[in-house]
Design a protein around this motif. Structure first.
Motif, PDB file in Angstrom:
ATOM      1  N   UNK A  29       4.835   8.278   6.274  1.00 21.60           N
ATOM      2  CA  UNK A  29       4.664   6.930   6.807  1.00 21.60           C
ATOM      3  C   UNK A  29       3.990   6.078   5.746  1.00 21.60           C
ATOM      4  N   UNK A  30       4.141   4.779   5.876  1.00 26.53           N
ATOM      5  CA  UNK A  30       3.530   3.873   4.912  1.00 26.53           C
ATOM      6  C   UNK A  30       3.166   2.589   5.612  1.00 26.53           C
ATOM      7  N   UNK A  31       2.123   1.971   5.112  1.00 29.61           N
ATOM      8  CA  UNK A  31       1.744   0.671   5.620  1.00 29.61           C
ATOM      9  C   UNK A  31       1.234  -0.186   4.470  1.00 29.61           C
ATOM     10  N   UNK A  32       1.248  -1.476   4.751  1.00 26.74           N
ATOM     11  CA  UNK A  32       0.728  -2.426   3.777  1.00 26.74           C
ATOM     12  C   UNK A  32      -0.065  -3.467   4.538  1.00 26.74           C
ATOM     13  N   UNK A  33      -1.242  -3.750   4.062  1.00 24.37           N
ATOM     14  CA  UNK A  33      -2.122  -4.689   4.756  1.00 24.37           C
ATOM     15  C   UNK A  33      -2.473  -5.866   3.861  1.00 24.37           C
ATOM     16  N   UNK A  34      -2.583  -7.034   4.485  1.00 25.83           N
ATOM     17  CA  UNK A  34      -2.980  -8.228   3.745  1.00 25.83           C
ATOM     18  C   UNK A  34      -2.014  -8.610   2.646  1.00 25.83           C
ATOM     19  N   UNK A  35      -0.780  -8.118   2.757  1.00 27.74           N
ATOM     20  CA  UNK A  35       0.203  -8.422   1.726  1.00 27.74           C
ATOM     21  C   UNK A  35      -0.171  -7.875   0.372  1.00 27.74           C
ATOM     22  N   UNK A  36      -1.068  -6.882   0.379  1.00 28.90           N
ATOM     23  CA  UNK A  36      -1.537  -6.356  -0.899  1.00 28.90           C
ATOM     24  C   UNK A  36      -1.437  -4.838  -0.934  1.00 28.90           C
ATOM     25  N   UNK A  37      -2.557  -4.159  -0.732  1.00 30.32           N
ATOM     26  CA  UNK A  37      -2.635  -2.705  -0.884  1.00 30.32           C
ATOM     27  C   UNK A  37      -1.713  -1.997   0.098  1.00 30.32           C
ATOM     28  N   UNK A  38      -1.090  -0.947  -0.401  1.00 31.37           N
ATOM     29  CA  UNK A  38      -0.225  -0.107   0.442  1.00 31.37           C
ATOM     30  C   UNK A  38      -0.704   1.340   0.387  1.00 31.37           C
ATOM     31  N   UNK A  39      -0.533   2.025   1.506  1.00 36.57           N
ATOM     32  CA  UNK A  39      -0.880   3.440   1.587  1.00 36.57           C
ATOM     33  C   UNK A  39       0.325   4.226   2.058  1.00 36.57           C
ATOM     34  N   UNK A  40       0.647   5.271   1.336  1.00 36.13           N
ATOM     35  CA  UNK A  40       1.698   6.208   1.730  1.00 36.13           C
ATOM     36  C   UNK A  40       1.000   7.470   2.229  1.00 36.13           C
ATOM     37  N   UNK A  41       1.288   7.836   3.466  1.00 30.35           N
ATOM     38  CA  UNK A  41       0.657   9.010   4.070  1.00 30.35           C
ATOM     39  C   UNK A  41       1.693  10.101   4.293  1.00 30.35           C
ATOM     40  N   UNK A  42       1.348  11.296   3.880  1.00 31.52           N
ATOM     41  CA  UNK A  42       2.203  12.456   4.130  1.00 31.52           C
ATOM     42  C   UNK A  42       1.398  13.432   4.987  1.00 31.52           C
ATOM     43  N   UNK A  43       1.924  13.710   6.166  1.00 34.69           N
ATOM     44  CA  UNK A  43       1.240  14.626   7.084  1.00 34.69           C
ATOM     45  C   UNK A  43       1.817  16.031   6.937  1.00 34.69           C
ATOM     46  N   UNK A  44       0.956  17.007   7.174  1.00 36.39           N
ATOM     47  CA  UNK A  44       1.390  18.418   7.160  1.00 36.39           C
ATOM     48  C   UNK A  44       2.240  18.694   5.930  1.00 36.39           C
ATOM     49  N   UNK A  45       1.647  18.479   4.768  1.00 32.86           N
ATOM     50  CA  UNK A  45       2.393  18.583   3.513  1.00 32.86           C
ATOM     51  C   UNK A  45       3.080  19.934   3.352  1.00 32.86           C
ATOM     52  N   UNK A  46       4.248  19.892   2.724  1.00 30.33           N
ATOM     53  CA  UNK A  46       5.049  21.064   2.408  1.00 30.33           C
ATOM     54  C   UNK A  46       5.199  21.159   0.894  1.00 30.33           C
TER      55      UNK A  46
END
Lengths: 116, 109
Positions: free
Chosen positions: A66-83
């Motif tokens: 999943x990914x999100x971006x806040x304030x039109x600036x910083x983005x975070x890519x999240x990987x759950x239960x990594x393989x």
């Protein structure tokens, strides 16, 4: 800084753990992209943001990503239960224009993710 | 939606020429070219817009045939510094960018 900044530069995690990868684009760039590059391979599209919205999420490999971006600036890519197959370099890029067709992408140096 | 690049790899002697091709099955807004050196981020070379334009950057130039949905990158009188992997990026819907698998170029003395 003047360029796209990604953190951490390297991440080693155990299989099954969650990880967060951060991208700080060039100031004023409205478009932001995430790509994945496995060793010796090409640039696999993951997701694209225009402002805070993601018109195209089709590249995310599974619902663990999943990914999100806040304030039109910083983005975070999240990987759950990594393989182990998630091991790769994750590249972020940003561009100035609202349409990427005429605006160069500026890449960060990437986060090298290793899942053990 | 990913463009197709050819060849996959090229080995040249300094001073020789090379052509890298990029094609798409869909109509394109534009084509981008990037070069990536080992362990580094890709860097932008040039953008080609619709209209069959050609562009040049030092001894590296490119063309874009929108009717054929193809672009070619031309490297003339190659230098050692040209070594790296070249990617074409295609823009289909004025939004996201998809890249080809890359062409690994090696220039030897």
């Amino acid at each position: 800084g003047a360029g796209v900044s990604q953190s951490p530069s390297n991440k080693v995690t155990e299989k099954g753990k969650d990880v967060e990868l951060r991208c700080d684009p060039i100031s004023g760039h409205t478009a932001l992209y995430w790509y994945r590059q496995s060793l010796g391979q090409g640039l696999e599209f993951l997701i694209y943001f225009q402002g805070n919205s993601a018109p195209d999420k089709s590249g995310l490999p599974s619902d663990r990503f999943s990914a999100e971006r806040t304030g039109g600036s910083v983005s975070t890519l999240t990987i759950q239960r990594t393989q182990q197959e998630d091991s790769a370099v994750y590249l972020c890029a940003s561009s100035f224009s609202s349409g990427s067709y005429n605006s160069p992408l500026h890449f960060g140096n990437g986060t090298r993710l290793t899942v053990t | 939606q990913q463009p197709v690049q050819s060849p996959q790899a090229v080995i040249l002697r300094e001073g020789e020429d090379a052509v890298i091709n990029c094609s798409s099955s869909k109509a394109l807004y534009s084509v981008h070219w990037y070069r990536q050196k080992h362990g580094e981020a890709p860097i932008f070379l040039m953008i080609l817009l619709k209209g069959g334009e050609q562009k040049g950057h030092d001894k590296i130039s490119a063309s874009f045939n929108e009717k054929k949905q193809q672009s070619s990158l031309y490297l003339t009188a190659s230098q050692l510094s040209y070594s790296g992997t070249y990617f074409c990026g295609t823009v289909i819907n004025n939004n996201d960018m998809r890249f080809g698998a890359g062409t690994r170029l090696t220039v030897k003395p």
